[in-house]
Design an enzyme around this catalytic site. Structure first.
Site, short mmCIF file in Angstrom:
data_model
loop_
_atom_site.label_atom_id
_atom_site.label_comp_id
_atom_site.label_asym_id
_atom_site.label_seq_id
_atom_site.Cartn_x
_atom_site.Cartn_y
_atom_site.Cartn_z
N ARG A 55 -77.10 -38.01 52.80
CA ARG A 55 -77.89 -37.88 53.91
C ARG A 55 -78.58 -36.59 54.39
O ARG A 55 -79.44 -36.39 54.49
CB ARG A 55 -77.14 -38.77 55.15
CG ARG A 55 -78.08 -38.72 56.55
CD ARG A 55 -77.17 -39.52 57.60
NE ARG A 55 -76.38 -38.45 58.15
CZ ARG A 55 -75.47 -38.92 59.04
NH1 ARG A 55 -75.57 -39.90 59.75
NH2 ARG A 55 -74.50 -38.47 59.40
N LYS A 61 -81.58 -35.90 60.32
CA LYS A 61 -80.70 -35.15 61.03
C LYS A 61 -80.82 -33.56 60.98
O LYS A 61 -80.28 -32.85 60.40
CB LYS A 61 -79.32 -35.17 60.44
CG LYS A 61 -77.96 -35.10 61.38
CD LYS A 61 -76.81 -35.63 61.00
CE LYS A 61 -75.45 -35.14 61.79
NZ LYS A 61 -75.61 -35.97 63.08
N GLU A 108 -80.08 -45.84 70.41
CA GLU A 108 -78.93 -45.27 70.12
C GLU A 108 -78.54 -44.20 71.19
O GLU A 108 -79.38 -43.94 72.30
CB GLU A 108 -78.98 -44.26 69.07
CG GLU A 108 -80.22 -43.19 68.81
CD GLU A 108 -80.44 -42.42 67.65
OE1 GLU A 108 -79.58 -42.36 66.80
OE2 GLU A 108 -81.43 -41.78 67.45
#
Length: 402
Positions: A158, A252, A285
């Site tokens: 990721r 991210k 989220e």
């Protein structure tokens, strides 16, 4: 040597030194004559540009007698020393001694200095790094449990995907980065904690474009948290701050100002975290964790990942939850759109992430969730993930050679 924190305090706190300096005469150049018992290298100045040295520190002495510019807003004389590299490092070290943290920083790797340090005072990033002044960087985290890195490869995949989206070309190949991360943990001797790592566009200048950055940079740090784990039920609120657009929410990156403000908003309201809704009004989220629910039909339900960060921990939890379907605790597992009404009507609600693992939400916007206590599914899922961290397969546990 005065502590680094003294740089942010007015000289009134050094009343004895200030009084002695005020009584000194000046020499022919306008310099204040130092008293024989001055040991801290602290001086009182009038405004101006004359340079002077005290021991190894360089100071600027003011030569104009403009009272307004010699004092702070409170009318107290103020001065800032110019430090050598060793003096700056020494003050950084002493400054760390003035405050207590629940986290210890045990080792850090930096591709800028090409090695690992175990001295927290040397765990620094250049100010001209594009990640520092432009937020051009990505990061990820892997847990350390009993001398193993948990889901290192999943997080690393990721991490590199985020780097591609941020147009950052890593300074090393994937396998080299992996080895560096493992060696950084090995140097720390930490057997339970976390490994956080960053890729930045690198240092170079302070321009908007990273074209002046000669090489991307890799940083990694091992963190040991001294706080005992807390799995008690928590309260959440709906965030009033808009969620990041999908292009940035699925990456991210280090641009976590919206996340930080969302967390602060919750704390100001006496809650643990804020819950974001997407631009269509569906549940999205938390600020740094995913959300999951147990419906009245005993179905484990999580929001779709197309507009939010794809959490490694929640994906692993979903895989482990299959065993709860087998034993009848759950009727099924579903990833789908979730309305706020569905969420608040659920029998259980939980936050899932590497920092919280699985933690029950007992109240949302002052509305009780379920019976207002930690639910059995949340507890079972947390036990599954903890067991997986301690004795899971080789695909999720990487041994660290200490």
């Amino acid at each position: 040597m005065a502590s680094f924190s003294s740089l942010t305090r007015p000289l009134s706190e050094f009343s004895l030194i200030s009084q002695r300096l005020s009584d000194q005469s000046t020499n022919s150049l306008g310099f204040v004559n130092a008293p024989s018992d001055t040991t801290h290298g602290l001086w009182y100045f009038q405004p101006g540009i004359v340079k002077m040295r005290s021991k190894s520190s360089l100071y600027f002495k003011n030569s104009y007698k403009t009272e307004a510019s010699t004092k702070t807003n409170s009318g107290i004389p103020y001065e800032v020393p110019i430090l050598s590299c060793s003096e700056a490092i020494e003050r950084l070290s002493k400054n760390r001694e003035t405050y207590k943290s629940k986290e210890q920083f045990l080792s850090m790797y930096s591709s800028v200095f090409g090695g690992i340090t175990t001295d927290p005072s040397a765990m620094l990033i250049p100010m001209d790094d594009h990640m520092v002044h432009r937020g051009h960087g990505v990061f990820d985290t892997a847990a350390i449990m009993d001398g193993y890195l948990y889901e290192l490869d999943q997080h690393l995949d990721r991490f590199l995907k985020s780097a591609t989206m941020a147009k950052i070309k890593p300074p090393f190949e994937r396998e080299t980065i992996r080895k560096i991360l493992i060696q950084t943990v090995s140097a720390s001797k930490c057997r339970k904690g976390s490994l956080r790592y960053w890729l930045s566009a690198g240092p170079g200048d302070f321009q908007l474009s990273p074209s002046g950055c000669h090489q991307s940079a890799l940083y990694a740090i091992v963190i040991q948290n001294q706080s005992p784990p807390d799995y008690s039920g928590i309260k959440v609120v709906t965030s009033s701050l808009p969620i990041k657009p999908p292009q940035f929410a699925v990456m991210k990156s280090v641009n976590y100002l919206p996340n930080a403000l969302s967390k602060m908003e919750a704390e100001e309201k006496g809650a643990y975290a804020s819950i974001w809704l997407d631009f269509d009004g569906f549940v999205a989220e938390g600020p740094n964790m995913n959300v999951a629910f147990v419906t009245k039909e005993k179905e484990l339900l999580t929001p779709e990942f197309d507009k939010i960060l794809s959490g490694c921990t929640v994906k692993r939890v979903l895989a482990l939850a299959e065993s709860l379907v087998v034993n009848g605790m759950l009727t099924g597992i579903r990833v789908d759109k979730v309305t706020i009404e569905e969420g608040k009507a659920a029998e259980e609600m939980m936050l899932i992430g590497s920092g919280v693992l699985v933690r029950s939400v007992v109240e949302w916007d002052e509305q009780q969730i379920g019976d207002g206590k930690e639910g059995p599914v949340a507890q079972a899922l947390r036990n599954l993930i903890l067991d997986d961290m301690k004795s899971g397969p080789a695909s999720v546990r990487v041994p660290v050679p200490y």
